[in-house]
Design a protein around this motif. Structure first.
Motif, PDB file in Angstrom:
ATOM      1  N   ASP A   1     105.415  54.123  40.173  1.00 21.00           N
ATOM      2  CA  ASP A   1     104.914  53.835  41.720  1.00 21.00           C
ATOM      3  C   ASP A   1     103.426  54.214  41.868  1.00 21.00           C
ATOM      4  OD1 ASP A   1     107.289  52.535  41.837  1.00 21.00           O
ATOM      5  OD2 ASP A   1     107.863  53.951  43.422  1.00 21.00           O
ATOM      6  N   PHE A   2     103.008  55.016  40.975  1.00 22.24           N
ATOM      7  CA  PHE A   2     101.661  55.690  41.373  1.00 22.24           C
ATOM      8  C   PHE A   2     100.623  55.454  40.456  1.00 22.24           C
ATOM      9  CE2 PHE A   2     104.936  58.291  43.476  1.00 22.24           C
ATOM     10  CZ  PHE A   2     104.619  58.120  44.782  1.00 22.24           C
ATOM     11  N   ARG A   3     100.660  54.439  39.554  1.00 18.41           N
ATOM     12  CA  ARG A   3      99.723  54.043  38.695  1.00 18.41           C
ATOM     13  C   ARG A   3      98.687  53.360  39.350  1.00 18.41           C
ATOM     14  NH1 ARG A   3     104.359  52.862  33.989  1.00 18.41           N
ATOM     15  NH2 ARG A   3     104.684  54.938  33.582  1.00 18.41           N
ATOM     16  N   ARG A   4      97.535  53.197  38.462  1.00 18.11           N
ATOM     17  CA  ARG A   4      96.284  52.369  38.848  1.00 18.11           C
ATOM     18  C   ARG A   4      95.793  52.848  39.909  1.00 18.11           C
ATOM     19  NH1 ARG A   4      97.016  47.912  35.350  1.00 18.11           N
ATOM     20  NH2 ARG A   4      95.089  46.863  36.241  1.00 18.11           N
ATOM     21  N   LEU A   5      95.746  54.184  40.248  1.00 13.79           N
ATOM     22  CA  LEU A   5      95.020  54.694  41.315  1.00 13.79           C
ATOM     23  C   LEU A   5      93.884  55.901  41.048  1.00 13.79           C
ATOM     24  CD1 LEU A   5      98.268  54.878  43.643  1.00 13.79           C
ATOM     25  CD2 LEU A   5      96.408  53.450  44.151  1.00 13.79           C
ATOM     26  N   GLY A   6      93.970  55.815  39.660  1.00 18.87           N
ATOM     27  CA  GLY A   6      92.795  56.837  39.075  1.00 18.87           C
ATOM     28  C   GLY A   6      93.388  58.332  39.012  1.00 18.87           C
ATOM     29  N   TYR A   7      94.814  58.323  39.249  1.00 16.31           N
ATOM     30  CA  TYR A   7      95.351  59.727  39.427  1.00 16.31           C
ATOM     31  C   TYR A   7      95.412  60.331  37.919  1.00 16.31           C
ATOM     32  CZ  TYR A   7      96.966  59.160  44.054  1.00 16.31           C
ATOM     33  OH  TYR A   7      96.871  59.017  45.621  1.00 16.31           O
ATOM     34  N   GLY A   8      95.751  59.208  37.215  1.00 17.86           N
ATOM     35  CA  GLY A   8      95.837  59.702  35.557  1.00 17.86           C
ATOM     36  C   GLY A   8      94.476  60.388  34.919  1.00 17.86           C
ATOM     37  N   MET A   9      93.460  59.745  35.413  1.00 23.41           N
ATOM     38  CA  MET A   9      92.165  59.989  34.970  1.00 23.41           C
ATOM     39  C   MET A   9      91.899  61.355  35.705  1.00 23.41           C
ATOM     40  SD  MET A   9      89.438  59.064  33.281  1.00 23.41           S
ATOM     41  CE  MET A   9      87.623  59.383  33.514  1.00 23.41           C
ATOM     42  N   GLU A  10      92.222  61.617  36.983  1.00 25.72           N
ATOM     43  CA  GLU A  10      91.813  62.932  37.551  1.00 25.72           C
ATOM     44  C   GLU A  10      92.755  64.108  36.949  1.00 25.72           C
ATOM     45  OE1 GLU A  10      91.760  61.881  41.597  1.00 25.72           O
ATOM     46  OE2 GLU A  10      92.379  64.234  42.140  1.00 25.72           O
ATOM     47  N   ALA A  11      93.997  63.823  36.739  1.00 22.86           N
ATOM     48  CA  ALA A  11      94.777  64.932  35.997  1.00 22.86           C
ATOM     49  C   ALA A  11      94.549  65.260  34.763  1.00 22.86           C
ATOM     50  CB  ALA A  11      96.248  64.261  36.112  1.00 22.86           C
ATOM     51  N   ALA A  12      94.194  64.287  33.893  1.00 17.86           N
ATOM     52  CA  ALA A  12      93.897  64.332  32.441  1.00 17.86           C
ATOM     53  C   ALA A  12      92.413  64.806  32.284  1.00 17.86           C
ATOM     54  CB  ALA A  12      93.725  62.956  31.786  1.00 17.86           C
ATOM     55  N   THR A  13      91.443  64.658  33.296  1.00 23.94           N
ATOM     56  CA  THR A  13      90.219  65.206  33.252  1.00 23.94           C
ATOM     57  C   THR A  13      90.226  66.972  33.367  1.00 23.94           C
ATOM     58  OG1 THR A  13      89.164  63.421  34.174  1.00 23.94           O
ATOM     59  CG2 THR A  13      87.687  65.163  34.201  1.00 23.94           C
ATOM     60  N   ARG A  14      91.327  67.146  34.312  1.00 23.67           N
ATOM     61  CA  ARG A  14      91.421  68.789  34.712  1.00 23.67           C
ATOM     62  C   ARG A  14      92.052  69.230  33.384  1.00 23.67           C
ATOM     63  NH1 ARG A  14      90.634  72.926  35.064  1.00 23.67           N
ATOM     64  NH2 ARG A  14      91.057  74.559  36.643  1.00 23.67           N
ATOM     65  N   VAL A  15      92.976  68.586  32.729  1.00 24.95           N
ATOM     66  CA  VAL A  15      93.448  69.195  31.627  1.00 24.95           C
ATOM     67  C   VAL A  15      92.410  69.541  30.461  1.00 24.95           C
ATOM     68  CG1 VAL A  15      95.436  69.120  29.993  1.00 24.95           C
ATOM     69  CG2 VAL A  15      95.976  68.448  32.208  1.00 24.95           C
ATOM     70  N   LEU A  16      91.604  68.297  30.300  1.00 26.78           N
ATOM     71  CA  LEU A  16      90.550  68.467  29.290  1.00 26.78           C
ATOM     72  C   LEU A  16      89.729  69.915  29.261  1.00 26.78           C
ATOM     73  CD1 LEU A  16      89.637  64.890  28.232  1.00 26.78           C
ATOM     74  CD2 LEU A  16      91.039  66.598  26.832  1.00 26.78           C
ATOM     75  N   GLU A  17      89.307  69.810  30.670  1.00 31.04           N
ATOM     76  CA  GLU A  17      88.401  70.677  31.145  1.00 31.04           C
ATOM     77  C   GLU A  17      89.025  72.276  30.686  1.00 31.04           C
ATOM     78  OE1 GLU A  17      86.281  69.357  34.912  1.00 31.04           O
ATOM     79  OE2 GLU A  17      87.671  71.125  35.637  1.00 31.04           O
ATOM     80  N   PHE A  18      90.416  72.252  31.327  1.00 33.34           N
ATOM     81  CA  PHE A  18      91.182  73.493  30.824  1.00 33.34           C
ATOM     82  C   PHE A  18      91.057  73.964  29.392  1.00 33.34           C
ATOM     83  CE2 PHE A  18      95.358  75.180  29.753  1.00 33.34           C
ATOM     84  CZ  PHE A  18      95.541  76.719  30.331  1.00 33.34           C
ATOM     85  N   ALA A  19      91.497  72.650  28.784  1.00 37.24           N
ATOM     86  CA  ALA A  19      91.605  73.062  27.275  1.00 37.24           C
ATOM     87  C   ALA A  19      90.404  73.432  26.629  1.00 37.24           C
ATOM     88  CB  ALA A  19      92.164  71.556  26.492  1.00 37.24           C
ATOM     89  N   PHE A  20      89.142  72.877  26.946  1.00 38.27           N
ATOM     90  CA  PHE A  20      87.813  72.990  26.396  1.00 38.27           C
ATOM     91  C   PHE A  20      87.358  74.647  26.880  1.00 38.27           C
ATOM     92  CE2 PHE A  20      87.772  68.487  25.373  1.00 38.27           C
ATOM     93  CZ  PHE A  20      87.653  68.804  23.909  1.00 38.27           C
ATOM     94  N   ASP A  21      87.272  74.482  28.276  1.00 38.07           N
ATOM     95  CA  ASP A  21      86.472  75.717  28.840  1.00 38.07           C
ATOM     96  C   ASP A  21      87.466  76.827  29.256  1.00 38.07           C
ATOM     97  OD1 ASP A  21      84.870  73.784  29.349  1.00 38.07           O
ATOM     98  OD2 ASP A  21      85.003  73.429  31.317  1.00 38.07           O
TER      99      ASP A  21
END
Lengths: 204, 212
Positions: free
Chosen positions: A119-139
């Motif tokens: 029910d929560f797809r196509r709202l940009g939430y995946g992009m927002e969450a995954a961006t934060r995880v990549l930031e966490f992984a790299f930084d």
């Protein structure tokens, strides 16, 4: 860049990691209801290439995730709930899950996983969450490379990986036997230097 | 590795190599203790290990590794490894007491997944014997074992992206280049890219290179 000069940092996620609209946080016992709805969806099982989970399997999986908050050694896996915070009369709820698995410490390589409840797809939430995880992984952890793998026919994760700046690196033909058919697997990857360059361009 | 009983279900048609496999010019067979001189000459060769994930091995390290190789003759469970000596009959072994020909290379199969019927193939050849198609000849026999006998659905190979000789060989075998992974290995002091090649059972069976 030298692996020896850049050791991985052991990281414990104790509290929530907020993003613009979401909170990524460790799983809690109360999440079982939201998790069950997700685990019993045939659509979810198909897109994640796994069997639907029984009640006992979901409970066992949640139990494992309660402790999956530390990244240090190869094989360690961080599992976080994607929570949409309470809004007016709407209580907070879990709308998806993200994970980061340390595939190799010598190669400083990790794998990203991200799944949103239907029910929560196509709202940009995946992009927002995954961006934060990549930031966490790299930084924060200091990995050199992050990969993501998924069913090659599945366009949503491919679109998300591309928007994250990941490169389509491989298409593995008939890599998995799932649900009576051979599945081709796509692998996407991004390096620390690429992530840093992208951040400076986007002003993220 | 976990004991065999804890490694899930076995593949329905396991392979155990006890007898030599004879190809046109070569013999693929389990290693023996008499192979140490030849084996150490490979493992201690700079060119041999340049693109491999392991370091140069001393004679002592080669002996230890050879002892392990001698037990790697069976493919049955996920994680099983088969390592065979590539022997060139007629070429004298570096061990004067050996009664077989010289071991000029190593041919291997790794059973990566029983459930998905996936096998990884590997090959190593002493550079003194390069350029004659020996590695290709040995790998054809190994693909026949993996697909024809073991029942693999797909055989893949991973190699250092700078190893153009091996990449060309994978392509000669009819393997498809499926991926290029950027800087996925910290390798002898630098980041290295790796290539991923694969072939499916029906593709290999239809190939003129297979034994059909």
């Amino acid at each position: 860049m030298d692996s020896v000069d850049q050791p991985l940092r052991a990281v414990d996620v104790r509290g929530p990691m907020p993003t613009e609209r979401l909170r990524l946080r460790p799983f809690e016992r109360d999440d079982l209801t939201d998790l069950r709805a997700f685990d019993t969806s045939p659509e979810v099982a198909r897109s994640l290439l796994r069997a639907e989970r029984s009640a006992a399997e979901s409970a066992g999986e949640l139990e494992r995730r309660l402790n999956a908050t530390r990244i240090e050694h190869a094989g360690d896996r961080l599992d976080l709930a994607i929570e949409l915070p309470a809004d007016g009369s709407e209580p907070a709820r879990v709308i998806g899950e993200v994970s980061l698995t340390l595939a190799s410490s010598r190669d400083r390589r990790a794998e990203l996983g991200c799944a949103l409840y239907p029910d929560f797809r196509r709202l940009g939430y995946g992009m927002e969450a995954a961006t934060r995880v990549l930031e966490f992984a790299f930084d924060e952890v200091g990995v050199h490379r992050v990969t993501a793998r998924f069913d090659l026919r599945n366009v949503a994760p491919a679109r998300l990986a591309t928007r994250l700046g990941m490169r389509n690196e491989a298409g593995l033909v008939h890599d998995l036997w799932f649900d009576g058919r051979w599945v081709d697997v796509a692998i996407y990857g991004i390096l620390d230097v690429e992530w840093a360059a992208r951040k400076s361009v986007d002003g993220l | 590795m976990k004991p065999r009983v804890l490694r899930g279900r076995p593949i329905p048609t396991p392979v155990r190599i006890r007898e030599p496999i004879v190809t046109q010019r070569l013999v693929l067979r389990p290693y023996t203790a008499a192979d140490l001189d030849d084996y150490a000459a490979m493992q201690g060769n700079d060119e041999v290990v340049r693109y491999m994930l392991w370091p140069l091995r001393t004679r002592k390290q080669s002996a230890k590794h050879l002892a392990r190789r001698r037990r790697q003759t069976r493919l049955q469970h996920t994680g099983d490894f088969l390592g065979l000596a590539i022997e060139l009959p007629g070429e004298p072994s570096l061990n004067p007491k050996s009664r077989s020909g010289r071991v000029i290379g190593d041919a291997s199969l790794l059973l990566r997944s029983v459930g998905n019927r996936q096998v990884e193939i590997g090959w190593v050849l002493h550079p003194d014997f390069g350029g004659k198609g020996y590695a290709t000849e040995a790998s054809r026999a190994m693909l026949d074992i993996a697909i024809g006998r073991l029942g693999a659905h797909r055989v893949m190979a991973q190699l250092d992206a700078r190893n153009t000789g091996s990449a060309a060989m994978a392509e000669r075998l009819g393997m498809r280049r499926e991926g290029l992974f950027r800087e996925d290995l910290w390798f002898k002091g630098a980041w290295g890219d790796s290539l991923y090649y694969a072939i499916l059972d029906e593709e290999w069976t239809a190939s003129p290179l297979s034994s059909g």
